[in-house]
Motif scaffolding. Structure first.
Motif, PDB file in Angstrom:
ATOM      1  N   ILE A   1       0.833  -1.204   0.000  1.00  0.00           N
ATOM      2  CA  ILE A   1       0.000   0.000   0.000  1.00  0.00           C
ATOM      3  C   ILE A   1       0.868   1.254   0.000  1.00  0.00           C
ATOM      4  O   ILE A   1       0.650   2.180  -0.784  1.00  0.00           O
ATOM      5  CB  ILE A   1      -0.968  -0.007   1.195  1.00  0.00           C
ATOM      6  N   SER A   2       1.877   1.290   0.873  1.00  0.00           N
ATOM      7  CA  SER A   2       2.741   2.475   0.919  1.00  0.00           C
ATOM      8  C   SER A   2       3.536   2.634  -0.363  1.00  0.00           C
ATOM      9  O   SER A   2       3.744   3.753  -0.843  1.00  0.00           O
ATOM     10  CB  SER A   2       3.699   2.378   2.114  1.00  0.00           C
ATOM     11  N   ARG A   3       3.996   1.511  -0.909  1.00  0.00           N
ATOM     12  CA  ARG A   3       4.751   1.607  -2.158  1.00  0.00           C
ATOM     13  C   ARG A   3       3.880   2.195  -3.269  1.00  0.00           C
ATOM     14  O   ARG A   3       4.301   3.112  -3.990  1.00  0.00           O
ATOM     15  CB  ARG A   3       5.283   0.237  -2.569  1.00  0.00           C
ATOM     16  N   MET A   4       2.660   1.681  -3.400  1.00  0.00           N
ATOM     17  CA  MET A   4       1.773   2.203  -4.431  1.00  0.00           C
ATOM     18  C   MET A   4       1.363   3.639  -4.126  1.00  0.00           C
ATOM     19  O   MET A   4       1.244   4.461  -5.043  1.00  0.00           O
ATOM     20  CB  MET A   4       0.540   1.316  -4.568  1.00  0.00           C
ATOM     21  N   TYR A   5       1.152   3.965  -2.846  1.00  0.00           N
ATOM     22  CA  TYR A   5       0.763   5.335  -2.513  1.00  0.00           C
ATOM     23  C   TYR A   5       1.891   6.313  -2.853  1.00  0.00           C
ATOM     24  O   TYR A   5       1.634   7.454  -3.259  1.00  0.00           O
ATOM     25  CB  TYR A   5       0.378   5.458  -1.046  1.00  0.00           C
ATOM     26  N   GLY A   6       3.141   5.888  -2.708  1.00  0.00           N
ATOM     27  CA  GLY A   6       4.258   6.732  -3.116  1.00  0.00           C
ATOM     28  C   GLY A   6       4.244   6.985  -4.611  1.00  0.00           C
ATOM     29  O   GLY A   6       4.438   8.130  -5.071  1.00  0.00           O
ATOM     30  N   PHE A   7       4.008   5.925  -5.406  1.00  0.00           N
ATOM     31  CA  PHE A   7       3.853   6.115  -6.851  1.00  0.00           C
ATOM     32  C   PHE A   7       2.687   7.056  -7.146  1.00  0.00           C
ATOM     33  O   PHE A   7       2.775   7.956  -7.988  1.00  0.00           O
ATOM     34  CB  PHE A   7       3.593   4.767  -7.534  1.00  0.00           C
ATOM     35  N   TYR A   8       1.590   6.834  -6.453  1.00  0.00           N
ATOM     36  CA  TYR A   8       0.350   7.584  -6.688  1.00  0.00           C
ATOM     37  C   TYR A   8       0.556   9.079  -6.455  1.00  0.00           C
ATOM     38  O   TYR A   8       0.183   9.918  -7.297  1.00  0.00           O
ATOM     39  CB  TYR A   8      -0.729   7.036  -5.756  1.00  0.00           C
ATOM     40  N   THR A   9       1.155   9.441  -5.326  1.00  0.00           N
ATOM     41  CA  THR A   9       1.321  10.866  -5.019  1.00  0.00           C
ATOM     42  C   THR A   9       2.278  11.540  -5.998  1.00  0.00           C
ATOM     43  O   THR A   9       2.072  12.700  -6.380  1.00  0.00           O
ATOM     44  CB  THR A   9       1.811  11.052  -3.575  1.00  0.00           C
TER      45      THR A   9
ATOM     46  N   THR B   1      -0.388   5.890   6.011  1.00  0.00           N
ATOM     47  CA  THR B   1       0.759   5.054   6.386  1.00  0.00           C
ATOM     48  C   THR B   1       1.111   5.127   7.865  1.00  0.00           C
ATOM     49  O   THR B   1       2.060   4.465   8.302  1.00  0.00           O
ATOM     50  CB  THR B   1       2.005   5.451   5.567  1.00  0.00           C
ATOM     51  N   GLY B   2       0.380   5.918   8.644  1.00  0.00           N
ATOM     52  CA  GLY B   2       0.667   6.030  10.068  1.00  0.00           C
ATOM     53  C   GLY B   2       1.724   7.076  10.372  1.00  0.00           C
ATOM     54  O   GLY B   2       2.510   7.471   9.509  1.00  0.00           O
ATOM     55  N   GLN B   3       1.734   7.552  11.617  1.00  0.00           N
ATOM     56  CA  GLN B   3       2.815   8.443  12.033  1.00  0.00           C
ATOM     57  C   GLN B   3       4.137   7.684  12.066  1.00  0.00           C
ATOM     58  O   GLN B   3       5.196   8.270  11.903  1.00  0.00           O
ATOM     59  CB  GLN B   3       2.489   9.044  13.408  1.00  0.00           C
ATOM     60  N   TRP B   4       4.065   6.403  12.278  1.00  0.00           N
ATOM     61  CA  TRP B   4       5.176   5.492  12.052  1.00  0.00           C
ATOM     62  C   TRP B   4       4.583   4.113  11.796  1.00  0.00           C
ATOM     63  O   TRP B   4       3.389   3.889  12.024  1.00  0.00           O
ATOM     64  CB  TRP B   4       6.177   5.486  13.208  1.00  0.00           C
ATOM     65  N   THR B   5       5.396   3.199  11.281  1.00  0.00           N
ATOM     66  CA  THR B   5       4.926   1.876  10.891  1.00  0.00           C
ATOM     67  C   THR B   5       5.713   0.806  11.628  1.00  0.00           C
ATOM     68  O   THR B   5       6.949   0.816  11.615  1.00  0.00           O
ATOM     69  CB  THR B   5       5.073   1.662   9.372  1.00  0.00           C
ATOM     70  N   ILE B   6       4.995  -0.108  12.252  1.00  0.00           N
ATOM     71  CA  ILE B   6       5.605  -1.261  12.923  1.00  0.00           C
ATOM     72  C   ILE B   6       5.639  -2.400  11.914  1.00  0.00           C
ATOM     73  O   ILE B   6       4.601  -2.817  11.397  1.00  0.00           O
ATOM     74  CB  ILE B   6       4.786  -1.651  14.168  1.00  0.00           C
ATOM     75  N   ASP B   7       6.849  -2.884  11.628  1.00  0.00           N
ATOM     76  CA  ASP B   7       7.029  -3.816  10.511  1.00  0.00           C
ATOM     77  C   ASP B   7       7.586  -5.153  10.988  1.00  0.00           C
ATOM     78  O   ASP B   7       8.762  -5.259  11.333  1.00  0.00           O
ATOM     79  CB  ASP B   7       7.975  -3.194   9.479  1.00  0.00           C
ATOM     80  N   PRO B   8       6.753  -6.218  10.979  1.00  0.00           N
ATOM     81  CA  PRO B   8       7.228  -7.532  11.415  1.00  0.00           C
ATOM     82  C   PRO B   8       7.851  -8.376  10.304  1.00  0.00           C
ATOM     83  O   PRO B   8       8.221  -9.524  10.556  1.00  0.00           O
ATOM     84  CB  PRO B   8       5.945  -8.194  11.937  1.00  0.00           C
ATOM     85  N   THR B   9       7.933  -7.839   9.083  1.00  0.00           N
ATOM     86  CA  THR B   9       8.624  -8.592   8.041  1.00  0.00           C
ATOM     87  C   THR B   9      10.131  -8.460   8.251  1.00  0.00           C
ATOM     88  O   THR B   9      10.611  -7.401   8.656  1.00  0.00           O
ATOM     89  CB  THR B   9       8.264  -8.096   6.635  1.00  0.00           C
ATOM     90  N   PRO B  10      10.894  -9.519   8.004  1.00  0.00           N
ATOM     91  CA  PRO B  10      12.352  -9.422   8.175  1.00  0.00           C
ATOM     92  C   PRO B  10      12.930  -8.308   7.302  1.00  0.00           C
ATOM     93  O   PRO B  10      12.427  -8.048   6.202  1.00  0.00           O
ATOM     94  CB  PRO B  10      12.853 -10.799   7.718  1.00  0.00           C
TER      95      PRO B  10
END
Length: 427
Positions: free
Chosen positions: A157-165, A205-214
């Motif tokens: 979602i964030s990757r596409m939103y970056g492209f989008y903006t 995308t949140g004020q920050w993102t908690i990411d459990p992917t390695p």
């Protein structure tokens, strides 16, 4: 501090947040988990306090009706484009469908209304929201709480939103339609909160993102990420006695996950073909299938032990390999226990990419469903069992996970960021 988690009513998304919620409670913070009423029992059985909000989601029923197609297209709209990135039409189309249909379905008006009312009374300091539950940032803004997004896999979602903006900025002024801003504005105005276009990225995308992917699976995006080690949680369950019995031959797990069979209209590969192939190996196969998945299987092979559900966190340490669909929860267990895997990816979200990451790291193989044959499956499993490099590389990935902060390690940083981002008292 008071922490409110928001998640739509799907167990796998709940289980993703449970270890962090436990860590916050163990550190002395107050925690509540808000979702539609059909998740209340699963929340409370996980030892957490539930806040039922909105109407029942009935994900299993809706996925067999019109909503099924929009959910199954969720990842496609975010991932299907060429190597040069999406065109404006592709990026615009992705969010034109996602915001008012998919995201609105997961956390509709009645859910947001009830959440805003609850948050106004309980006054959370921090809202942590599942990355598909966009009720979270709306509620946080309504009560002045800080808010963080919790990923459940790769951050499409964030990757596409970056492209989008970026593509939006390039459009002539007369063509700068922005369905994301319109959707956010409407959700906020319903609760008397003004929409600031400069805050749209934060709302998405949140004020920050908690990411459990390695870290080696993550996209390189210009956002504030907090890495956290994925701690497997398979729900409240018991451990069968047979799991730890002595075995005279290797054990192989066969799992297609629970979301396909319970929520998304069925699996994309044949249980008959999988079991027929595995019957030719001198291994003990543990197949996590239910009666519906076995309806087309004429005879259960002699080397197969059938179980409707077994916690992978307990089973995988006893396995030499696993054949699976690539779901994030399953991959989290695979990484945590260092088990070589053969991924036949489901099409729901990031299963294909997660499988490819495991393969690129030398810890597994991938067979696309369209290329799945008895010969391909047999060849792949033979390699996993006979070539030591797969086991060695899977063990190496498991060791690398220990360098990622645990949920307990993350709590002090969450407190610090909450102090920085929440509205001042009385504001």
């Amino acid at each position: 501090m008071r922490v409110l988690f928001t998640v739509f009513a799907v167990k796998t998304h709940l289980y993703n947040l449970v270890p962090l919620a436990w860590a916050l409670e163990a550190a002395g913070h107050e925690v509540r988990v808000a979702s539609q009423p059909d998740l209340t029992e699963a929340i409370t059985r996980s030892g957490l306090t539930a806040v039922p909000v909105g109407e029942e989601l009935n994900m299993g029923d809706s996925s067999r009706g019109p909503t099924s197609q929009t959910f199954q297209g969720l990842s496609g709209g975010m991932t299907d484009y060429g190597t040069a990135g999406p065109s404006w039409e592709e990026a615009l189309g992705a969010f034109t469908v996602a915001c008012p249909v998919q995201y609105e379905f997961f956390s509709g008006q009645s859910m947001v209304d009830d959440l805003v009312e609850f948050a106004g009374r309980w006054r959370p300091d921090l809202v942590i929201w599942d990355a598909l539950t966009f009720a979270g940032p709306v509620v946080a803004l309504s009560c002045g709480a800080a808010h963080a997004r919790l990923l459940f896999g790769m951050d499409y979602i964030s990757r596409m939103y970056g492209f989008y903006t970026e593509l939006l900025r390039r459009q002539p002024s007369q063509h700068r339609e922005d369905p994301v801003a319109e959707w956010l504005r409407g959700r906020l105005s319903r609760h008397g909160v003004a929409f600031d276009e400069d805050s749209a990225t934060e709302l998405m995308t949140g004020q920050w993102t908690i990411d459990p992917t390695p870290p080696w699976m993550q996209f390189s995006l210009d956002l504030h990420y907090l890495p956290v080690r994925h701690v497997p949680h398979n729900g409240p369950t018991g451990v069968p006695d047979w799991i730890h019995t002595e075995r005279g031959r290797p054990r192989v797990c066969l799992s297609l996950g629970t979301s396909g069979r319970e929520l998304l209209g069925g699996d994309v590969v044949s249980a008959t073909d999988l079991l027929e192939t595995l019957s030719g190996f001198d291994v003990e196969v543990i197949a996590t299938f239910n009666a519906e998945q076995l309806s087309s299987v004429p005879v259960l092979p002699a080397n197969v032990r059938l179980v409707d559900f077994v916690p992978l966190n307990e089973l995988l340490p006893t396995c030499a390999a696993i054949v699976h669909h690539g779901g994030f929860g399953t991959v989290g267990n695979v990484l945590a226990h260092g088990v070589p895997s053969l991924t036949v990816p489901a099409p729901w979200w990031d299963e294909a990419d997660l499988g490819r990451h495991l393969a690129d790291a030398g810890a597994g193989l991938v067979i696309e469903p369209t290329a799945l044959t008895v010969e391909a499956l047999a060849s792949g499993l033979t390699r996993l069992l006979d070539e030591p490099s797969f086991t060695a590389n899977a063990a190496r990935l498991r060791t690398r996970l220990q360098d990622v902060p645990s949920p307990n390690d993350l709590v002090p940083e969450l407190v610090r960021l909450t102090e920085r981002h929440r509205a001042p008292a009385g504001a």
